[in-house]
Scaffold this active site. Structure first.
Site, mmCIF file in Angstrom:
data_model
loop_
_atom_site.group_PDB
_atom_site.id
_atom_site.type_symbol
_atom_site.label_atom_id
_atom_site.label_comp_id
_atom_site.label_asym_id
_atom_site.label_seq_id
_atom_site.Cartn_x
_atom_site.Cartn_y
_atom_site.Cartn_z
ATOM 1 N N GLY A 1 0.825 -1.203 0.000
ATOM 2 C CA GLY A 1 0.000 0.000 0.000
ATOM 3 C C GLY A 1 0.860 1.253 0.000
ATOM 4 N N GLY B 1 -0.653 4.410 -0.232
ATOM 5 C CA GLY B 1 -1.668 5.460 -0.138
ATOM 6 C C GLY B 1 -1.401 6.370 1.032
ATOM 7 N N GLY C 1 0.746 4.641 3.486
ATOM 8 C CA GLY C 1 1.942 4.244 2.742
ATOM 9 C C GLY C 1 2.926 5.382 2.501
ATOM 10 N N ASP D 1 1.641 -1.407 -4.843
ATOM 11 C CA ASP D 1 0.323 -0.756 -4.840
ATOM 12 C C ASP D 1 -0.228 -0.803 -6.254
ATOM 13 O OD1 ASP D 1 -1.067 1.753 -2.830
ATOM 14 O OD2 ASP D 1 -1.917 1.114 -4.727
ATOM 15 N N ASP E 1 -6.318 -0.855 2.384
ATOM 16 C CA ASP E 1 -7.612 -0.210 2.527
ATOM 17 C C ASP E 1 -8.771 -1.179 2.383
ATOM 18 O OD1 ASP E 1 -7.402 -0.841 -0.059
ATOM 19 O OD2 ASP E 1 -7.593 1.184 -0.840
ATOM 20 N N CYS F 1 -7.648 -13.956 13.689
ATOM 21 C CA CYS F 1 -7.991 -14.695 14.906
ATOM 22 C C CYS F 1 -9.301 -14.220 15.521
ATOM 23 C CB CYS F 1 -6.888 -14.572 15.942
ATOM 24 S SG CYS F 1 -5.600 -15.810 15.749
ATOM 25 N N CYS G 1 -36.918 -5.308 2.185
ATOM 26 C CA CYS G 1 -38.151 -4.510 2.133
ATOM 27 C C CYS G 1 -37.920 -3.082 2.614
ATOM 28 C CB CYS G 1 -39.273 -5.203 2.905
ATOM 29 S SG CYS G 1 -38.894 -5.410 4.637
ATOM 30 N N CYS H 1 -8.803 -20.517 15.723
ATOM 31 C CA CYS H 1 -8.801 -19.731 14.488
ATOM 32 C C CYS H 1 -8.609 -20.675 13.304
ATOM 33 C CB CYS H 1 -7.667 -18.702 14.537
ATOM 34 S SG CYS H 1 -7.411 -17.831 12.991
#
Lengths: 625, 319
Positions: free
Chosen positions: A19, A21, A24, A43, A112, A156, A168, A432
């Site tokens: 990343g 961004g 980052g 990225d 993200d 985990c 609805c 986990c």
């Protein structure tokens, strides 16, 4: 701290950042300043204008370029002698396999979205490389450390599922603006401009729906020579007028509810719309799709301004006209995109008209865009703080200072005097399914549910697998990959359409499936339990996966320090993959996050927050009602 | 409050943060003027943050010439001799900051903080004093307090992996968001002089040790005539002696301030960049809050120590 030892640990380290961004950019800068000399950064995104308020390595002239590459070049300007390698690619690509991950001493996430986070978590576990994970939203953020066998893995603890709405509420009884947005975006917009073959709940089911369904279908079809404005008015009158009238005939519905008001175009708009300022013909200079806009020709400039019913109605018709006039080719395969100006205008207008009808307060385009686009609030300061905390944890990991690992929360309001609150990390959760090998239990109707349902709703959506393989004993039921021959592909496709009990190796009550992802090197066992009936509202998927037990609530000191009502666990963007499987419910598009302190500590970066028309993606078989 | 709307360009650029603090706060930010002095790592981080946030102007004050020491933790200085030779730190940082956001006016002023007059400070809404002596902090704080308009005053220091922020907003009103309503709150701040002169004895024991340790170092530098941050491990014996005197004078036990903490403070002659990012981030956030009048401000000290990872607020005000 032993700075000598620390400096050599930093110098010798090879780190991977995922990343480039908001977090980052800050992270790459802080790593470089701290003395890291071998940094790799992945990225897939390119730079947008709305990034520039915080992703400080980028300039306006970089818009459209690879984030990873521009970030690398910018940091090399002030630290020219270090090595930074950029990859403009998706971290889920097969080239980033376990061996790729193994070359690094630590992985640092500035992602993200939940999907990529889970993927990286699994690769880190498989490669046995420590992971420092992070996220921010507004003034809130957190950093966590995941070291196999020592601390919990990213998965985990189950991540809270995004809020969903009963169908609805969206189709018939909206009470909040977000309901109108979901309706406008996922039903109306999808119906008019998306794939015509997809199921769509747009038309209300009134008492005599059986007879009217045929003719309502035709309303949305535009005849080749039909005037666009006439067509627009017809759609308008249908969805805001007669559909509401039809709904009103269901007296039962409105006993304890405020009755909506049908709105017809003739009551709001003049007989014929006289084009002002030359009209739609020349309102957009460029033919770039994302810049086509209905606003200029209507004299609307300020996106923060609240439009009245008439203005919304004008925008509705104008935007619809522009789609047919300027972007005809895309009609039939459009999906809502928050960066698509015309789509945002159309959805804002449609949601507001519906809101007006139901007595719900109207919203500006700016606000509606935030709700529809799931835009996460983001500021530079929080990202800078979180990036600093990531580097501090990364250095501890490199020094193998396991006793000092902390997960740290960045708070908006102090808790016990702290704005930055470190907490001891949790131990791995023994149940986990990702980092321990505990089997999961799947309750399912083995005679009715198809293998495809299991693949889409469980294996992909719930288990987040990228390239899955499903085995029953020695029999291979399904797999994905480039190296399959045609016969195998045909076989697997045939299997997908079979119910579990009809498979070549029948899956019935008591069967045990092995599900693997070769790229993630994750394997889990699913024990199958046959069940006849499922509650449509509570168990909308028609199957229930269990074994996602929470981590133990108490964990020595960490439990007491984390037992703070301001802080919850790392939660995720509301576009988590879970959504894709929601059969009869809609995902909430707007987590009202910064109001509810830390309830939704999200990922920084808005850009992958799109909801991919969840209910439309899933193949939905309606039962006779 | 003020009728002017944000431009289309501003709305597009600041979209994500307007969603955090609102268009009104963004407008107030764009009309505010910030003075920043002493541009080392933490202050460089702070400058980046408020330039990105979109304040009206940032004025930089730092007459040091650029040396290789100035690069440390400061990403605003490019290590290109042609670019910085003969220039001051403020000038070089100004060039970098301008690039971050063309909508913010960044400029340089020259001069010594302690000799600049009242009318100079009158131009600003926010004054940040980075890495200054105790005397300078006191003097500038007093000058700001004499102005008819309220100036938000901050000091910031970072030694190694530890940092301190001091805040003086004088009498400050702000909007506090409760679940149901927004209420107006008022706070009264102490001046720097008042806050550092509070007797130690009544201060709760659990107060951040950094408050006391920083006072010791500050006094040491003042009495020895050192520049801020100009200590080394060889000063430790004298610093410990001073600590003993201060503790005795305040009738608190010597263990009040751990020797190991003082040792870390005197021996770290450079800033730890992650700490700079964190302290500069908190300071940025506080300045944004103070300008926008939104949210409870920090009162009146903030401490961060990378060693334990805590970021703590302490209220140490005159009784």
């Amino acid at each position: 701290m032993d700075t000598q030892q620390q400096q050599s640990a930093i110098k010798g380290a090879k780190v991977l950042m995922v990343g480039a961004g908001g977090i980052g950019c800050e992270l790459l800068k802080t790593l470089a300043l701290s003395g890291f000399e071998d940094i790799h950064i992945i990225d897939m995104d390119t730079i947008e204008v709305s990034n520039l308020n915080r992703q400080f390595l980028f300039r306006r002239s970089h818009v459209g370029q690879s984030k990873a590459k521009v970030a690398r070049d910018a940091v090399l300007r002030f630290r020219p002698h270090i090595s930074i390698r950029s990859y403009h690619a998706n971290v889920k690509n097969p080239e980033f396999d376990v061996d790729f991950f193994k070359q690094f001493d630590v992985i640092l996430n500035g992602l993200d979205n939940l999907d990529a986070r889970r993927h990286v978590n699994r690769l880190c576990l498989a490669a046995d490389v420590p992971l420092v994970e992070s996220g921010t939203t507004g003034f809130l953020g957190q950093v966590t450390v995941h070291v196999k066998g020592k601390t919990e893995c990213y998965e985990c603890q189950t991540k809270p599922a995004p809020k969903t709405y009963p169908v609805c509420t969206i189709t018939s009884t909206p009470t909040k603006f977000v309901h109108c947005i979901v309706w406008a975006k996922e039903l109306l917009f999808a119906k008019l401009f998306g794939d015509k073959n997809q199921d769509n709940d747009l038309n209300v089911r009134s008492n005599n729906s059986a007879s009217s369904s045929k003719e309502t279908e035709d309303v949305f079809e535009r005849a080749e020579d039909e005037d666009i404005e006439q067509y627009g008015r017809k759609i308008y009158d249908h969805v805001f007028g007669s559909n509401i009238e039809a709904a009103l005939s269901n007296e039962e519905t409105w006993k304890n509810r405020r009755r909506p008001r049908p709105i017809y175009s003739k009551d709001v708009l003049p007989e014929s719309l006289i084009q002002q300022n030359g009209g739609s013909q020349n309102c957009s200079v460029a033919d770039d799709d994302s810049t086509v806009s209905a606003m200029p020709s209507l004299g609307l400039k300020n996106p923060q301004e609240l439009w009245g019913l008439t203005q919304n109605s004008l925008v509705f018709i104008e935007a619809l006209k522009l789609f047919f006039a300027k972007r005809k080719k895309e009609i039939g395969h459009l999906t809502f995109d928050k960066d698509d100006q015309l789509a945002v205008e159309f959805v804002t207008a449609a949601a507001n008209i519906r809101a007006e009808s139901f007595g719900i307060p109207l919203h500006s385009l700016f606000e509606a865009k935030g709700i529809a686009g799931n835009i996460v609030h983001a500021v530079a300061t929080t990202n800078a703080i979180i990036a600093g905390l990531i580097v501090i944890e990364a250095i501890k990991v490199l020094k193998k200072d396991a006793d000092k690992y902390r997960m740290t929360y960045c708070l908006e309001h102090p808790s016990r005097k702290m704005l930055l609150m470190p907490v001891e990390p949790f131990e791995p959760n023994p149940s986990c399914y990702v980092c321990s090998k505990t089997p999961l239990v799947l309750e399912i109707n083995t005679q009715k549910s198809k293998l495809r349902d299991v693949v889409d709703k469980i294996v992909k959506a719930k288990l987040g697998m990228n390239l899955p393989l499903i085995m029953h004993g020695a029999s291979l039921l399904y797999e994905v990959g480039d190296d399959l021959d045609d016969i195998m592909v045909a076989n697997y496709n045939a299997n997908l359409e079979k119910s579990l009990s009809e498979l070549p190796s029948p899956v019935i009550n008591g069967s045990s499936l092995t599900v693997e992802d070769l790229q993630q090197e994750l394997s889990c066992k699913i024990n199958v339990k046959h069940r006849e009936e499922f509650d449509e509202e509570k168990e909308p998927e028609g199957m229930v996966l269990s074994g996602w037990t929470q981590a133990p609530a108490t964990n020595g000191e960490s439990a007491s320090t984390s037992n703070n009502e301001n802080v919850s666990d790392v939660t995720e963007s509301s576009s988590g993959p879970e959504i894709a499987s929601k059969k009869r419910s809609f995902s909430e598009t707007q987590p009202e996050n910064h109001k509810k302190e830390a309830e939704n500590i999200e990922s920084e970066d808005e850009d992958l927050m799109e909801i991919e028309n969840p209910m439309i993606v899933s193949k939905k078989k309606k039962r006779v009602e | 409050m003020d009728g002017e709307e944000l431009t289309e360009q501003e709305t597009a650029l600041y979209d994500r943060q307007i969603r955090v603090w609102g268009a009104g706060a963004q407008r107030r930010l764009s009309k505010s003027h910030v003075l920043v002095s002493g541009i080392k790592g933490t202050v460089a981080e702070f400058c980046k943050n408020i330039v990105l946030a979109g304040v009206g102007s940032v004025t930089l004050l730092d007459d040091r010439f650029v040396t290789s020491e100035a690069f440390n933790a400061n990403f605003l200085i490019l290590p290109d001799e042609n670019a910085y030779v003969g220039k001051t730190v403020a000038e070089v940082c100004c060039d970098s900051l301008k690039e971050f956001n063309p909508m913010v006016h960044v400029s340089v002023e020259k001069g010594d903080l302690s000799t600049l007059g009242v009318e100079f400070f009158n131009k600003f809404d926010v004054v940040i004093i980075g890495y200054s002596s105790r005397a300078t902090k006191k003097a500038v704080n007093e000058t700001c307090r004499k102005l008819t308009k309220r100036v938000a005053f901050y000091t910031v220091d970072c030694r190694g992996s530890c940092g301190e922020i001091f805040v003086d907003l004088q009498n400050y009103k702000y909007a506090k968001k409760n679940p149901d309503e927004t209420v107006e709150c008022e706070l009264t701040f102490s001046s720097f002089e008042e806050a550092v002169s509070v007797p130690w004895k009544p201060i709760p024991r659990r107060t951040a040790k950094l408050y006391f340790a920083t006072r010791v170092i500050e006094l040491f530098e003042e009495t020895e005539g050192r520049k801020p941050g100009e200590c080394s491990v060889s000063d430790l014996p004298s610093v410990l002696k001073l600590k003993k005197e201060l503790c005795e004078g305040n009738s608190v036990s010597e263990n009040h301030i751990p020797d190991s903490l003082l040792e870390r403070l005197v021996s770290s002659n450079s800033e730890f960049p992650p700490a700079c990012a964190i302290i500069g981030g908190i300071l940025g956030q506080e300045v944004i809050k103070a300008i926008s009048g939104k949210g409870e401000p920090l009162k009146n000290f903030f401490y961060f120590d990378a060693e334990d990872g805590k970021g703590v607020i302490e209220d140490i005000s005159k009784a």
